[in-house]
Write an enzyme that holds these catalytic residues in place. Structure first.
Site, PDB file in Angstrom:
ATOM      1  N   GLU A  95      46.049  28.041  36.797  1.00  0.00           N
ATOM      2  CA  GLU A  95      46.133  27.813  35.279  1.00  0.00           C
ATOM      3  C   GLU A  95      44.749  27.658  34.506  1.00  0.00           C
ATOM      4  OE1 GLU A  95      49.246  28.278  34.233  1.00  0.00           O
ATOM      5  OE2 GLU A  95      48.173  28.062  32.265  1.00  0.00           O
ATOM      6  N   SER A 181      32.797  37.768  50.378  1.00  0.00           N
ATOM      7  CA  SER A 181      33.794  38.805  49.815  1.00  0.00           C
ATOM      8  C   SER A 181      34.053  39.818  50.745  1.00  0.00           C
ATOM      9  CB  SER A 181      33.649  39.069  48.621  1.00  0.00           C
ATOM     10  OG  SER A 181      33.001  38.062  47.647  1.00  0.00           O
ATOM     11  N   HIS A 310      47.696  38.196  44.918  1.00  0.00           N
ATOM     12  CA  HIS A 310      46.714  38.284  45.557  1.00  0.00           C
ATOM     13  C   HIS A 310      45.632  37.249  45.062  1.00  0.00           C
ATOM     14  CE1 HIS A 310      42.993  39.743  47.486  1.00  0.00           C
ATOM     15  NE2 HIS A 310      42.559  39.951  46.283  1.00  0.00           N
ATOM     16  N   SER A 311      45.469  37.426  43.742  1.00  0.00           N
ATOM     17  CA  SER A 311      44.507  36.516  43.002  1.00  0.00           C
ATOM     18  C   SER A 311      44.867  36.672  41.458  1.00  0.00           C
ATOM     19  CB  SER A 311      42.964  37.199  43.129  1.00  0.00           C
ATOM     20  OG  SER A 311      42.929  38.342  42.452  1.00  0.00           O
TER      21      SER A 311
END
Lengths: 419, 372
Positions: A95, A181, A310-311
């Protein structure tokens, strides 16, 4: 520092027998199977592939009592609270990205069982290499909410000094190697770390988490092969959650998942129900015991489902149905299955659930508010740790930056950063 | 009669003999690949032994394994001694858990090395030829180089050293001759070192191993046998990021690293003899981070700079040196900076004698600069 000089009997590697062409066995150095006189291709068995080990059914009932690890109430309650705290932290940080407070976030919805079950089976000194969706492992080990938030907010408390995107956690004290990453790069690194750990004779194991998508990378192949040939005390833990961003598993591989690849490398392999925290716990515990005792790698493929996107950069309704997601959320969720187990034993009920929800939310919100108020790190930290010591060209560039900032200071958000 | 070029000489010699050391006399070849330092290099006080370059590498590795119980050496074929014999005898002496073969997989070799280093072991990875380092590019650039920075200094792989044979060898062609340093110089967080001979190789390699940053050590393969010196048997270090002025001069600065240093030694002699030009010769030694101070100080004095490397000219490291020097020494320059490098082609096989930046090309460039 003690070092291993003896090693367990050769395993998988071919012993060099003297060549004997009179024997009706193949003499090839590369493989020691029997001859076969009819043409037959091996069928990749994806229909009835490697079975999925589970301890609880979807309603949290123990299926085979001898497989119940019979953990203490305290331990099981801790599992539950860690999984739900993670879930609560995920909701609030997701959020906060939507509100523009942090730049990016990845949730762990649906995979909490894989984190907590495996983390609980390890020793605190075991070295963990992760991918990016293993925050529960770090939470289980005691990484405080403040530091999760600090990393996501890249504020002055971030152990990583504000250099990486959110969820790229790391903690030296908790033996959790900083996330990067690029995918699957951690697999051969984990093999190397395990080799070093083996030579120390410290009875530690290395655990390496990755997703079924990352398992397609060349580094995964490298990691599996090196760990087996070099006899490393290493657990490869694959979270097969059905998707790599939008790519479903039938576009990621055609074989029987990741577990089936293990034997091809000479790895002890198992597939488990990732939403069954006890199955994950049992498999990891046994893999750990044997990896340390026998100096060989293990592959655990934990089947689960990625309930969230996923993100924050992804909207999964573009490639999967809401019904599919709802099934997993409502019918086969690691948190609910464990809650059924607990309520069946009167270890948990509505009152405890209400109280805990309130408390966990309060804990997360307080950490959130502290993180919000904290300044970002000093921009000096842009330039340090490139090398162990500052080198002249970087020092020159740093000085040039500060001179520039001094001259143009009204164009730079200096007030947000520590001085 | 026609004299043979250096490249063809090596083609014949190397293809005939694999084991016996090759000795070069003045009558056999027109050019020497290796010219010993004329001044005494006092790198270490202890006893010395005649060693070629691969033996000096073995000696450095031997010293390391003896002094550091965490040190391990791994890569393709290192167990039996290595395809260039750099690890001969080490497995027998130190054990198969310390000197071992890996599967044929460069991304695995470097990834494994990073992990071992991060877990506290001194990890020395061998890549069989620099030409094959590219599968490990992601691990080197995205992982090794950034390990410390991205973790806020909680983790690092400073104990990692990667070694690889490098440079032209007379017959190596496209995939056994490459000099890939320029790809890596664009990567903050690693160090890159190239020695010009056995004494330098041992000291620089030991410095790389001791250095707490991931280092890539490129070994000029043509010098493995051809370069022979008296090398101290005990461990010693030569500092990184320090260029070395091999010869002082007043008219022109020559910069190179590895094999090319010896070409420029000849060029300096030719320039003196034929043109009366006094050259200052600098061996860069560490390519990243490089010693800008020594090079710029020299160019301030001479006003002319020639940089030479085998790697293709476009984007080669001479471009970086050239750019920095013109920034720092613009008003001191008497002539444009000259780069004598490989052409912008893959490294050719039969055309090697025409490709390489030989002493005639460098000499011609010196002439042009002097007459500018």
């Amino acid at each position: 520092m003690a070092h291993i000089t003896s090693k367990p009997k050769q395993r998988g590697a071919l012993r060099q027998q003297p060549f004997d062409s009179s024997a009706e066995k193949p003499q090839f150095p590369g493989a020691s199977a029997e001859f076969i006189d009819h043409l037959e291709f091996i069928q990749p068995n994806v229909i009835s592939g490697i079975p999925v080990y589970r301890v609880m059914d979807r309603q949290g009932q123990i299926i085979n009592p001898s497989e119940d690890p019979k953990l203490s109430k305290e331990m099981v309650l801790n599992f539950y609270q860690k999984m739900t705290l993670l879930n609560t932290m995920d909701r609030i940080l997701y959020e906060s990205q939507r509100q523009g407070r942090i730049s990016f976030y990845m949730t762990n919805y649906g995979e909490e069982g894989t984190h907590i079950g495996s983390a609980a089976a390890l020793e605190p000194t075991d070295l963990v290499f992760g991918q990016y969706r293993e925050a529960g492992v770090l939470m289980y080990r005691g990484f405080p909410l403040d530091l999760f938030m600090a990393q996501c907010y890249a504020n002055a408390d971030d152990l990583g000094k504000g250099r990486q995107m959110p969820v790229h956690y790391g903690c030296k004290d908790l033996n959790f190697v900083t996330i990067s990453s690029p995918l699957a790069t951690q697999l051969p690194q984990a093999a190397g770390a395990a080799y070093a750990v083996k030579r120390e004779n410290s009875n530690r194991v290395v655990v390496c988490y990755f997703g079924e998508g990352a398992a397609s990378e060349g580094d995964a192949h490298a990691g599996f092969n090196f760990s087996a040939t070099l006899e490393c005390p290493l657990i490869f833990f694959c979270r097969n959650n059905g998707y790599a961003i939008s790519t479903p598993t039938n576009e990621q591989y055609r074989g029987d998942g990741i577990a089936a690849r293990g034997p091809g490398y000479g790895l002890m392999s198992i597939r488990v129900d990732g939403n069954d925290v006890f199955a994950v716990y049992n498999a990891t515990k046994e893999a750990r015991r044997r990896a340390v005792a026998e100096n060989q790698p293990f592959l655990i493929e934990a089947m689960t489902y990625r309930i969230g996107h996923h993100s924050t950069s992804d909207d999964s309704s573009a490639y999967r149905s809401v019904d599919e997601v709802n099934y997993w959320d409502k019918q086969d969720h690691p948190i609910s299955r464990l809650r059924h187990y607990m309520t069946a034993r009167d270890w948990w009920g509505e009152d405890e659930e209400k109280a805990w929800r309130k408390q966990s939310r309060k804990l997360v919100m307080e950490a959130f508010e502290r993180a919000e108020r904290r300044l970002k790190p000093n921009p000096e930290l842009l330039f340090t740790d490139v090398y162990d010591e500052m080198i002249p060209p970087i020092a020159k560039q740093r000085d040039a930056m500060w001179r520039h900032i001094q001259q143009y200071k009204e164009h730079y958000p200096l007030d947000l950063y520590e001085k | 009669r026609m004299t043979m070029s250096r490249a063809l000489m090596h083609f014949n010699a190397a293809s005939r003999a694999t084991n016996p050391p090759l000795t070069f006399t003045g009558t056999e070849i027109e050019e020497q690949v290796f010219i010993a330092d004329t001044h005494c290099m006092n790198v270490s006080a202890g006893p010395t032994q005649k060693m070629n370059l691969f033996q000096s590498v073995t000696s450095a590795l031997d010293n390391t394994l003896a002094g550091d119980p965490t040190a391990v050496i791994f890569g393709e074929d290192v167990a039996f001694g290595g395809v260039f014999r750099c690890t001969v005898g080490l497995r027998d002496k130190y054990g198969k858990d310390r000197v071992f073969n890996t599967p044929l997989c460069e991304q695995g070799i470097v990834g494994f090395g990073i992990g071992a280093a991060a877990a506290g072991a001194t990890a020395i990875a061998e890549i069989q030829f620099a030409d094959y380092i590219y599968p490990a590019f992601d691990q080197i650039v995205n992982e090794a180089a950034k390990y410390r920075y991205r973790s806020g200094n909680m983790f690092d792989c400073g104990k990692l050293t990667i070694r690889a044979p490098w440079g032209c060898v007379g017959h190596g062609s496209i995939y056994h001759s490459q000099c890939p340093e320029a790809f890596f110089t664009h990567c903050p967080g690693i160090k890159i070192v190239v020695p010009r001979g056995p004494v330098q190789a041992k000291g620089l390699l030991l410095s790389c191993i001791a250095d707490q940053n991931p280092c890539i050590f490129f070994e000029p393969k043509i010098l493995y046998r051809a370069a022979v010196e008296q090398v101290p048997t005990e461990a010693y270090q030569i500092p990184l990021s320090q260029a070395e002025v091999l010869q002082e001069g007043s008219d022109l600065t020559l910069v190179a690293w590895g094999t090319q240093v010896h070409v420029l030694k000849e060029v300096a002699a030719m320039a003196q003899e034929k043109l009366g030009v006094s050259c200052e010769l600098i061996d860069l030694r560490t390519i990243l981070p490089w010693d800008t101070e020594t090079v710029c100080k020299s160019v301030v004095k001479t006003g002319r700079l020639l940089i030479s490397h085998e790697a293709p000219v476009t984007g080669g490291f001479a471009a970086e040196i050239s750019s920095t020097v013109q920034e720092e020494c613009f008003l001191n320059l008497e002539a444009p900076i000259s780069r004598v490098c490989g052409y912008d082609t893959p490294f050719p096989h039969i055309f090697e004698p025409f490709y390489i930046p030989d002493k005639w090309k460098c000499f011609e460039a010196v002439k042009r600069m002097i007459n500018y």
